[in-house]
Structures are given as structure tokens and as C-alpha cells.
Design a protein around this motif. Structure first.
Motif, PDB file in Angstrom:
ATOM      1  N   HIS A  47       0.851  -1.155  -0.016  1.00 53.09           N
ATOM      2  CA  HIS A  47       0.160  -0.036  -0.017  1.00 53.09           C
ATOM      3  C   HIS A  47       0.824   1.379   0.117  1.00 53.09           C
ATOM      4  O   HIS A  47       0.729   2.235  -0.941  1.00 53.09           O
ATOM      5  N   ALA A  48       1.959   1.217   0.710  1.00 50.75           N
ATOM      6  CA  ALA A  48       2.767   2.470   0.846  1.00 50.75           C
ATOM      7  C   ALA A  48       3.589   2.648  -0.351  1.00 50.75           C
ATOM      8  O   ALA A  48       3.738   3.963  -0.737  1.00 50.75           O
ATOM      9  N   LYS A  49       3.788   1.550  -0.831  1.00 52.07           N
ATOM     10  CA  LYS A  49       4.521   1.635  -2.321  1.00 52.07           C
ATOM     11  C   LYS A  49       3.693   2.234  -3.514  1.00 52.07           C
ATOM     12  O   LYS A  49       4.151   3.094  -4.232  1.00 52.07           O
ATOM     13  N   GLN A  50       2.570   1.742  -3.287  1.00 49.93           N
ATOM     14  CA  GLN A  50       1.435   2.237  -4.228  1.00 49.93           C
ATOM     15  C   GLN A  50       1.270   3.820  -4.206  1.00 49.93           C
ATOM     16  O   GLN A  50       1.383   4.574  -5.051  1.00 49.93           O
ATOM     17  N   GLU A  51       1.307   4.338  -2.879  1.00 48.52           N
ATOM     18  CA  GLU A  51       1.213   5.773  -2.458  1.00 48.52           C
ATOM     19  C   GLU A  51       2.378   6.458  -3.014  1.00 48.52           C
ATOM     20  O   GLU A  51       2.281   7.546  -3.540  1.00 48.52           O
ATOM     21  N   ALA A  52       3.617   5.852  -2.947  1.00 48.56           N
ATOM     22  CA  ALA A  52       4.674   6.454  -3.254  1.00 48.56           C
ATOM     23  C   ALA A  52       4.573   6.717  -4.886  1.00 48.56           C
ATOM     24  O   ALA A  52       5.183   7.681  -5.332  1.00 48.56           O
ATOM     25  N   LEU A  53       4.138   5.604  -5.668  1.00 48.29           N
ATOM     26  CA  LEU A  53       4.114   5.749  -7.094  1.00 48.29           C
ATOM     27  C   LEU A  53       3.196   6.656  -7.395  1.00 48.29           C
ATOM     28  O   LEU A  53       3.524   7.404  -8.375  1.00 48.29           O
ATOM     29  N   ASP A  54       1.993   7.121  -6.775  1.00 51.81           N
ATOM     30  CA  ASP A  54       1.232   7.959  -7.162  1.00 51.81           C
ATOM     31  C   ASP A  54       1.955   9.387  -6.574  1.00 51.81           C
ATOM     32  O   ASP A  54       1.649  10.141  -7.582  1.00 51.81           O
ATOM     33  N   GLN A  55       2.453   9.477  -5.600  1.00 49.38           N
ATOM     34  CA  GLN A  55       3.283  10.881  -5.411  1.00 49.38           C
ATOM     35  C   GLN A  55       4.340  11.132  -6.490  1.00 49.38           C
ATOM     36  O   GLN A  55       4.331  12.128  -6.952  1.00 49.38           O
ATOM     37  N   ALA A  56       5.120  10.174  -7.134  1.00 54.96           N
ATOM     38  CA  ALA A  56       6.037  10.251  -8.073  1.00 54.96           C
ATOM     39  C   ALA A  56       5.199  10.829  -9.390  1.00 54.96           C
ATOM     40  O   ALA A  56       5.768  11.713 -10.011  1.00 54.96           O
ATOM     41  N   ILE A  57       4.206  10.446  -9.727  1.00 56.43           N
ATOM     42  CA  ILE A  57       3.293  10.781 -10.761  1.00 56.43           C
ATOM     43  C   ILE A  57       2.830  12.093 -10.698  1.00 56.43           C
ATOM     44  O   ILE A  57       3.216  13.219 -11.577  1.00 56.43           O
ATOM     45  N   TYR A  58       2.322  12.665  -9.390  1.00 54.45           N
ATOM     46  CA  TYR A  58       1.881  13.780  -9.141  1.00 54.45           C
ATOM     47  C   TYR A  58       2.951  14.779  -9.098  1.00 54.45           C
ATOM     48  O   TYR A  58       3.113  15.974  -9.784  1.00 54.45           O
ATOM     49  N   LEU A  59       4.255  14.698  -8.616  1.00 48.01           N
ATOM     50  CA  LEU A  59       5.460  15.375  -8.845  1.00 48.01           C
ATOM     51  C   LEU A  59       5.900  15.571 -10.261  1.00 48.01           C
ATOM     52  O   LEU A  59       6.405  16.690 -10.584  1.00 48.01           O
ATOM     53  N   GLN A  60       5.912  14.514 -11.188  1.00 52.59           N
ATOM     54  CA  GLN A  60       6.087  14.626 -12.348  1.00 52.59           C
ATOM     55  C   GLN A  60       5.352  15.536 -13.182  1.00 52.59           C
ATOM     56  O   GLN A  60       5.730  16.454 -14.071  1.00 52.59           O
ATOM     57  N   ARG A  61       3.994  15.349 -13.012  1.00 54.96           N
ATOM     58  CA  ARG A  61       3.170  16.308 -13.722  1.00 54.96           C
ATOM     59  C   ARG A  61       3.307  17.840 -13.100  1.00 54.96           C
ATOM     60  O   ARG A  61       3.341  18.472 -13.885  1.00 54.96           O
ATOM     61  N   ALA A  62       3.754  18.128 -11.974  1.00 58.06           N
ATOM     62  CA  ALA A  62       3.941  19.333 -11.309  1.00 58.06           C
ATOM     63  C   ALA A  62       5.170  19.824 -12.155  1.00 58.06           C
ATOM     64  O   ALA A  62       5.186  21.233 -12.681  1.00 58.06           O
ATOM     65  N   ILE A  63       6.239  19.175 -12.209  1.00 54.45           N
ATOM     66  CA  ILE A  63       7.533  19.352 -12.836  1.00 54.45           C
ATOM     67  C   ILE A  63       7.130  19.726 -14.452  1.00 54.45           C
ATOM     68  O   ILE A  63       7.839  20.740 -14.945  1.00 54.45           O
ATOM     69  N   GLU A  64       6.449  19.229 -15.192  1.00 55.97           N
ATOM     70  CA  GLU A  64       6.036  19.260 -16.519  1.00 55.97           C
ATOM     71  C   GLU A  64       5.155  20.467 -16.725  1.00 55.97           C
ATOM     72  O   GLU A  64       5.507  21.294 -17.828  1.00 55.97           O
ATOM     73  N   GLU A  65       4.715  20.867 -15.705  1.00 55.63           N
ATOM     74  CA  GLU A  65       3.683  22.345 -15.792  1.00 55.63           C
ATOM     75  C   GLU A  65       4.663  23.437 -15.683  1.00 55.63           C
ATOM     76  O   GLU A  65       4.530  24.256 -16.521  1.00 55.63           O
ATOM     77  N   ILE A  66       5.541  23.393 -14.681  1.00 61.27           N
ATOM     78  CA  ILE A  66       6.483  24.238 -14.500  1.00 61.27           C
ATOM     79  C   ILE A  66       7.379  24.503 -15.617  1.00 61.27           C
ATOM     80  O   ILE A  66       7.814  25.724 -16.182  1.00 61.27           O
ATOM     81  N   ASP A  67       7.993  23.329 -16.344  1.00 63.87           N
ATOM     82  CA  ASP A  67       8.764  23.221 -17.538  1.00 63.87           C
ATOM     83  C   ASP A  67       8.066  23.936 -18.779  1.00 63.87           C
ATOM     84  O   ASP A  67       8.552  24.850 -19.442  1.00 63.87           O
ATOM     85  N   ALA A  68       6.898  23.768 -18.787  1.00 69.70           N
ATOM     86  CA  ALA A  68       5.857  24.368 -19.788  1.00 69.70           C
ATOM     87  C   ALA A  68       5.934  25.802 -19.717  1.00 69.70           C
ATOM     88  O   ALA A  68       6.018  26.728 -20.640  1.00 69.70           O
ATOM     89  N   ARG A  69       5.727  26.319 -18.639  1.00 71.78           N
ATOM     90  CA  ARG A  69       5.449  27.737 -18.327  1.00 71.78           C
ATOM     91  C   ARG A  69       6.839  28.458 -18.392  1.00 71.78           C
ATOM     92  O   ARG A  69       6.910  29.279 -19.061  1.00 71.78           O
ATOM     93  N   GLU A  70       7.776  27.732 -18.121  1.00 74.51           N
ATOM     94  CA  GLU A  70       9.158  28.303 -18.238  1.00 74.51           C
ATOM     95  C   GLU A  70       9.379  28.417 -19.781  1.00 74.51           C
ATOM     96  O   GLU A  70       9.965  29.526 -20.364  1.00 74.51           O
ATOM     97  N   ALA A  71       9.138  27.382 -20.476  1.00 73.27           N
ATOM     98  CA  ALA A  71       9.359  27.396 -22.083  1.00 73.27           C
ATOM     99  C   ALA A  71       8.561  28.478 -22.734  1.00 73.27           C
ATOM    100  O   ALA A  71       9.045  29.217 -23.645  1.00 73.27           O
ATOM    101  N   ARG A  72       7.310  28.569 -22.115  1.00 80.37           N
ATOM    102  CA  ARG A  72       6.332  29.897 -22.981  1.00 80.37           C
ATOM    103  C   ARG A  72       6.856  31.086 -22.566  1.00 80.37           C
ATOM    104  O   ARG A  72       6.981  32.094 -23.363  1.00 80.37           O
ATOM    105  N   ARG A  73       7.507  31.495 -21.065  1.00 80.34           N
ATOM    106  CA  ARG A  73       8.004  32.723 -20.881  1.00 80.34           C
ATOM    107  C   ARG A  73       9.280  32.803 -21.627  1.00 80.34           C
ATOM    108  O   ARG A  73       9.535  33.880 -21.955  1.00 80.34           O
ATOM    109  N   HIS A  74      10.021  31.879 -22.013  1.00 78.57           N
ATOM    110  CA  HIS A  74      11.220  32.345 -22.523  1.00 78.57           C
ATOM    111  C   HIS A  74      11.246  31.811 -24.394  1.00 78.57           C
ATOM    112  O   HIS A  74      12.366  32.134 -24.925  1.00 78.57           O
ATOM    113  N   GLY A  75      10.056  31.340 -24.658  1.00 75.07           N
ATOM    114  CA  GLY A  75       9.716  30.933 -25.943  1.00 75.07           C
ATOM    115  C   GLY A  75      10.158  31.794 -26.872  1.00 75.07           C
ATOM    116  O   GLY A  75      10.654  31.590 -27.927  1.00 75.07           O
TER     117      GLY A  75
END
Length: 75
Positions: A47-75
Motif C-alpha cells: 500500500h505504501a509503495k502504491q502511494e509513493a508511485l502516485d506521489q511520483a506521478i503527481y510530482l512529475q506532472r507538476a515539474i512538467e507544468e513548471i517546465d511548460a510555463r518556463e518554455a512559454r515565458r522564454h519561448g
């Protein structure tokens, strides 16, 4: 030794409030507390492993959003 009443405030207090709310949500959903839950140690670890995997997905999604914002800003 100092004894007194401490009023909850700040980041730690907000986290404690969230933990208490999640505990109540779990009791409502599963009808038991974590301490009273009869899962085996292995089941808890899975159960804890499954929660950790979910957390990794949420973190990656947030990182991608930040990267996309930065790319648009510097585009």
C-alpha cells in the motif's frame, strides 16, 4: 520545566489538522483506524509503495507544468 497551553498555529498545526481530517475520512471510508487495521506487514508495504508511485506521478506532472510555463515565458 515549563507547563502551559500551546495554541496550534503555523505549518505544523496545519499539517496536524490535515492528518486528523484524513484519519476521520479513513474511519468513515474503511470503518477502522490504521492502528486497528488487520493488514499484514507486506500488505502495508505494498500500500505504501502504491502511494509513493502516485506521489511520483503527481510530482512529475507538476515539474512538467513548471517546465511548460518556463518554455512559454522564454519561448
Amino acid at each position: 520545566m515549563t507547563i502551559g497551553v500551546f495554541l496550534p498555529e503555523g505549518t505544523e498545526a496545519r499539517i496536524c489538522t490535515e492528518i486528523a481530517a484524513r484519519q476521520q475520512m479513513g474511519i468513515n471510508k474503511y470503518g477502522t483506524t490504521v492502528a486497528e487495521n488487520p493488514l499484514s506487514l507486506r500488505e502495508w508495504l505494498v500500500h505504501a509503495k502504491q502511494e509513493a508511485l502516485d506521489q511520483a506521478i503527481y510530482l512529475q506532472r507538476a515539474i512538467e507544468e513548471i517546465d511548460a510555463r518556463e518554455a512559454r515565458r522564454h519561448g
